[in-house]
Each structure stands twice: as structure tokens, then as C-alpha cells.
Motif scaffolding. Structure first.
Motif, PDB file in Angstrom:
ATOM      1  N   HIS A 133       0.828  -1.206   0.000  1.00  0.00           N
ATOM      2  CA  HIS A 133       0.000   0.000   0.000  1.00  0.00           C
ATOM      3  C   HIS A 133       0.865   1.260   0.000  1.00  0.00           C
ATOM      4  O   HIS A 133       0.338   2.363   0.139  1.00  0.00           O
ATOM      5  N   GLY A 134       2.178   1.079  -0.064  1.00  0.00           N
ATOM      6  CA  GLY A 134       3.062   2.235  -0.061  1.00  0.00           C
ATOM      7  C   GLY A 134       3.213   2.888   1.297  1.00  0.00           C
ATOM      8  O   GLY A 134       3.621   4.041   1.399  1.00  0.00           O
ATOM      9  N   PHE A 135       2.847   2.176   2.362  1.00  0.00           N
ATOM     10  CA  PHE A 135       2.965   2.725   3.709  1.00  0.00           C
ATOM     11  C   PHE A 135       4.363   2.471   4.254  1.00  0.00           C
ATOM     12  O   PHE A 135       5.038   1.533   3.851  1.00  0.00           O
ATOM     13  N   ARG A 136       4.787   3.319   5.184  1.00  0.00           N
ATOM     14  CA  ARG A 136       6.050   3.069   5.873  1.00  0.00           C
ATOM     15  C   ARG A 136       5.756   2.371   7.200  1.00  0.00           C
ATOM     16  O   ARG A 136       5.108   2.943   8.077  1.00  0.00           O
ATOM     17  N   LEU A 137       6.254   1.178   7.344  1.00  0.00           N
ATOM     18  CA  LEU A 137       5.960   0.365   8.529  1.00  0.00           C
ATOM     19  C   LEU A 137       6.551   0.986   9.787  1.00  0.00           C
ATOM     20  O   LEU A 137       7.712   1.378   9.815  1.00  0.00           O
ATOM     21  N   LEU A 138       5.749   1.056  10.851  1.00  0.00           N
ATOM     22  CA  LEU A 138       6.271   1.504  12.133  1.00  0.00           C
ATOM     23  C   LEU A 138       6.320   0.349  13.125  1.00  0.00           C
ATOM     24  O   LEU A 138       7.315   0.129  13.789  1.00  0.00           O
ATOM     25  N   GLU A 139       5.222  -0.365  13.206  1.00  0.00           N
ATOM     26  CA  GLU A 139       5.104  -1.366  14.247  1.00  0.00           C
ATOM     27  C   GLU A 139       4.056  -2.391  13.859  1.00  0.00           C
ATOM     28  O   GLU A 139       3.105  -2.094  13.160  1.00  0.00           O
ATOM     29  N   CYS A 140       4.257  -3.581  14.372  1.00  0.00           N
ATOM     30  CA  CYS A 140       3.440  -4.702  13.973  1.00  0.00           C
ATOM     31  C   CYS A 140       2.977  -5.398  15.253  1.00  0.00           C
ATOM     32  O   CYS A 140       3.796  -5.920  16.003  1.00  0.00           O
TER      33      CYS A 140
ATOM     34  N   LEU B 106      -4.099  -2.251   8.474  1.00  0.00           N
ATOM     35  CA  LEU B 106      -2.919  -1.421   8.305  1.00  0.00           C
ATOM     36  C   LEU B 106      -3.384   0.006   8.557  1.00  0.00           C
ATOM     37  O   LEU B 106      -4.209   0.530   7.818  1.00  0.00           O
ATOM     38  N   CYS B 108      -2.682   4.092   9.355  1.00  0.00           N
ATOM     39  CA  CYS B 108      -1.763   5.234   9.358  1.00  0.00           C
ATOM     40  C   CYS B 108      -1.930   5.981  10.673  1.00  0.00           C
ATOM     41  O   CYS B 108      -3.028   6.450  10.995  1.00  0.00           O
ATOM     42  N   ARG B 113      -6.050   6.789   8.250  1.00  0.00           N
ATOM     43  CA  ARG B 113      -6.437   5.977   7.083  1.00  0.00           C
ATOM     44  C   ARG B 113      -6.166   4.510   7.367  1.00  0.00           C
ATOM     45  O   ARG B 113      -5.106   4.148   7.872  1.00  0.00           O
ATOM     46  N   GLU B 115      -6.304   0.487   5.918  1.00  0.00           N
ATOM     47  CA  GLU B 115      -6.435  -0.466   4.816  1.00  0.00           C
ATOM     48  C   GLU B 115      -6.538  -1.864   5.396  1.00  0.00           C
ATOM     49  O   GLU B 115      -5.958  -2.155   6.434  1.00  0.00           O
ATOM     50  N   GLU B 116      -7.243  -2.724   4.690  1.00  0.00           N
ATOM     51  CA  GLU B 116      -7.356  -4.100   5.154  1.00  0.00           C
ATOM     52  C   GLU B 116      -6.512  -5.017   4.278  1.00  0.00           C
ATOM     53  O   GLU B 116      -6.281  -4.731   3.113  1.00  0.00           O
ATOM     54  N   ARG B 145       0.837  -0.675  12.481  1.00  0.00           N
ATOM     55  CA  ARG B 145       0.880   0.783  12.576  1.00  0.00           C
ATOM     56  C   ARG B 145       1.924   1.285  11.591  1.00  0.00           C
ATOM     57  O   ARG B 145       3.036   0.784  11.543  1.00  0.00           O
ATOM     58  N   ALA B 146       1.561   2.278  10.831  1.00  0.00           N
ATOM     59  CA  ALA B 146       2.440   2.726   9.757  1.00  0.00           C
ATOM     60  C   ALA B 146       2.129   4.167   9.386  1.00  0.00           C
ATOM     61  O   ALA B 146       1.286   4.807  10.012  1.00  0.00           O
ATOM     62  N   LEU B 147       2.844   4.685   8.409  1.00  0.00           N
ATOM     63  CA  LEU B 147       2.557   6.014   7.876  1.00  0.00           C
ATOM     64  C   LEU B 147       2.172   5.875   6.414  1.00  0.00           C
ATOM     65  O   LEU B 147       2.894   5.254   5.625  1.00  0.00           O
ATOM     66  N   CYS B 148       1.056   6.459   6.051  1.00  0.00           N
ATOM     67  CA  CYS B 148       0.644   6.422   4.658  1.00  0.00           C
ATOM     68  C   CYS B 148       1.567   7.332   3.863  1.00  0.00           C
ATOM     69  O   CYS B 148       2.287   8.145   4.438  1.00  0.00           O
TER      70      CYS B 148
END
Lengths: 157, 157
Positions: A133-140, B106, B108, B113, B115-116, B145-148
Motif C-alpha cells: 500500500h506504499g505505507f512506511r511500517l512503524l510497528e506490527c 494497516l 496510518c 487511514r 487499509e485491510e 501501525r504505519a505512515l501512509c
DNA sequence: GTCGATGCAAAGGCTTTGCACAGCC
DNA sequence: GGCTGTGCAAAGCCTTTGCATCGAC
């Protein structure tokens, strides 16, 4: 399940003091008490704000509940604590040590018993999803809701 | 990302009525309105209690906020809705349809935002963990957790 | 008609905040 | 000594609950 202790070599006050300095903030006894509490009880413990407050009172380390909340937020934002969202039991915090990253939680919805586990495939799954999705991963964060043997047995009655 | 609609064949009132009857409970317009709202807006939507309340008001379907809370809890316990714990933004609910099981989120952390995505390895990881501790698996929730792209770009300024 | 459900408003957790004072640097 | 942090109590948010009334069955 590693049961390693943090070696008592570094009182971590230095780490804390320096991290705070970098942000123009101060090392206070209260902040130190909160962090030290987490170090004392070990890595696998998940405490709520209220529990932190109670435990500090018991060891005669007076910190107001408001300051406990403020310290928990601060220490989390500094990466020294990690906030958990285990649906059962509200917001909790644990120590964020390097040897303890990327673990997940198996929670009994009956009694709250919590076990930790690691599995690199989870991070992989998150990374794949973020990338696609083009997201930058922070935490899982993986939370597995389940029933422990005792509660599962009780359920079958 | 399947965008399948639920076919409008079954108004789901029957399902709801029967499920309620089995528990000695009644089909009320309020409960139907809450469930219908989720069906109308589609599978990927995550609403808070307050949002459900607002949306129903806007379509002139009067339901008190207290009843919204009561209905959300009831419908979740019946398995018709699914409660989410996305740290950002509090408790939310989504439709729990068969075609929509075992997906993850997922999020942001900048703008909310969401996403599934699906990934069978996550369930596998949870099942393995549960088994190794003798727990009975109920549910496996992965939050990434991520940044869009937009928020990631804003961050770099 | 009965018994469960609703609406309203009040109460309840948990968390944050305003303000005066204390104490770190 | 200046300015951040603390303690206390009050306020805030979200959610649940008590009670009289309503309405599904």
C-alpha cells in the motif's frame, strides 16, 4: 522464553538523563522511579497506570497518579517503554528493551493470563502489507485471543 | 481486496430475528437500524458508537446513544458485528461477514487511514503460539501501525 | 398483558489538565 | 534564579446503568 536479567551495570539513569537532556527535559526522581520499577520487575510484565502507582506506593516511593500517567506517556514517546493494547484490561505498558523487540501476546480472555511469543513471519506479513500500500511500517502488533487450559476446561462444564 | 457486495436477497432481518429469538430477545427497530447501517455502508467500514449514532440521526432513524451502545454490544456478542481495537481512534465496529473473516488492518498513525489485508500466515502464527502453550485459539488480531505515503512525506519536512 | 427494550439523565471508569508550588539544572 | 515538573483537584471523554415508560410478542 528468555529469562535474561538486565545486568545491573548501567543504572539506566544515565541513559534516561541523556535522553531527557536531548529533549530539553529533566531527570526527576519520579521519572526514575517509574522506569526503575519496570526494570525491577523484569521484561515480561505488563502494568497499567494504576498498578504502577500502587506498586510505587508499596515501596514507599511517592508519585502522584497524574505524574505516573505523565511519565508513562513520556517514557513511551522516548522509546523506553512500550504501550500495549490488550483489549482485556485496558492500556498497559512494558519495558522496551532491545532483546525483547518484536514479540507478540497470547491472552486468555477468561483470566487475563498473558504469554509472549516471537514469530518473524508476523513482521514479514506486516511489512508485505505496508509495502503493497506504499505505507512506511512503524510497528506490527499481533494479539492472539484465546482460552488458557484452565479457562477452556471451565468453559466446558 | 475483494469489493463484493452482500446480495440484497436476504434483508438479514430474518437472520437477526431468529438469532434473537434463540436467546429469548426481541427484534426492535433500533437493533435493525444499527445492523442495517453497517450493511448499507459495506464491509470495509469501521464505525465508532458515536459515528453510528450520528449517521442514524442523519437518516432520521432515531436511536438513543445508550441504545446504540447496547445494540453494538449485543450484535457483537451474536457474531454479527466484529469489534476492532485499533489503538488510534478508540473502539470501533465492523460487519462480520463470512467473506470477510481473518483480515487485518494497516493503520496510518498520522491520519487514521485504514487499509485491510489478508495473510494466512498470521493465523498460522497465532495457532502455533496458542498450541505451544496449550491455549485454545479464539481470534488472531494483527494491527500494523504505519505512515501512509502522504503522512510519511509530511514527516520528512 | 407480560416482560424485555428504550430513552433520558445520572453515575462510573480512566485519563488529562489548570494552577500554584517545589525543585532540577 | 529560571523554568520545567509535580501534586492536587477538577474537568473531560467514553461508556454503562437506574428507572419510568414503551412496545414486541
Amino acid at each position: 522464553m528468555p529469562a535474561s536479567f538486565t545486568t545491573g551495570l548501567d543504572p539506566s539513569s544515565h541513559v534516561l538523563r541523556n535522553s531527557l537532556h536531548d529533549r530539553g527535559q529533566r531527570l526527576t526522581p519520579q521519572r526514575e522511579r517509574v522506569l526503575t520499577l519496570f526494570e525491577r520487575i523484569g521484561e515480561g510484565s505488563h502494568l497499567s497506570a494504576e498498578e504502577v502507582h500502587q506498586r510505587l506506593l508499596r515501596s514507599a516511593e511517592r508519585v502522584s497518579l497524574a505524574t505516573v500517567y505523565r511519565s508513562l506517556r513520556l517514557l513511551s514517546s522516548m522509546g523506553l517503554l512500550q504501550e500495549l493494547e490488550l483489549p482485556e484490561g485496558g492500556r498497559r505498558f512494558e519495558l522496551a528493551s532491545d532483546t525483547h523487540r518484536d514479540h507478540h501476546h497470547l491472552v486468555c480472555v477468561g483470566c487475563g493470563r498473558t504469554e509472549e511469543f516471537e514469530n518473524p513471519q508476523v513482521l514479514e506479513a506486516g511489512a508485505t502489507a505496508a509495502q503493497s500500500h506504499g505505507f512506511r511500517l512503524l510497528e506490527c502488533v499481533l494479539n492472539v485471543r484465546a482460552l488458557c487450559p484452565i479457562c477452556a476446561a471451565a468453559e466446558r462444564l
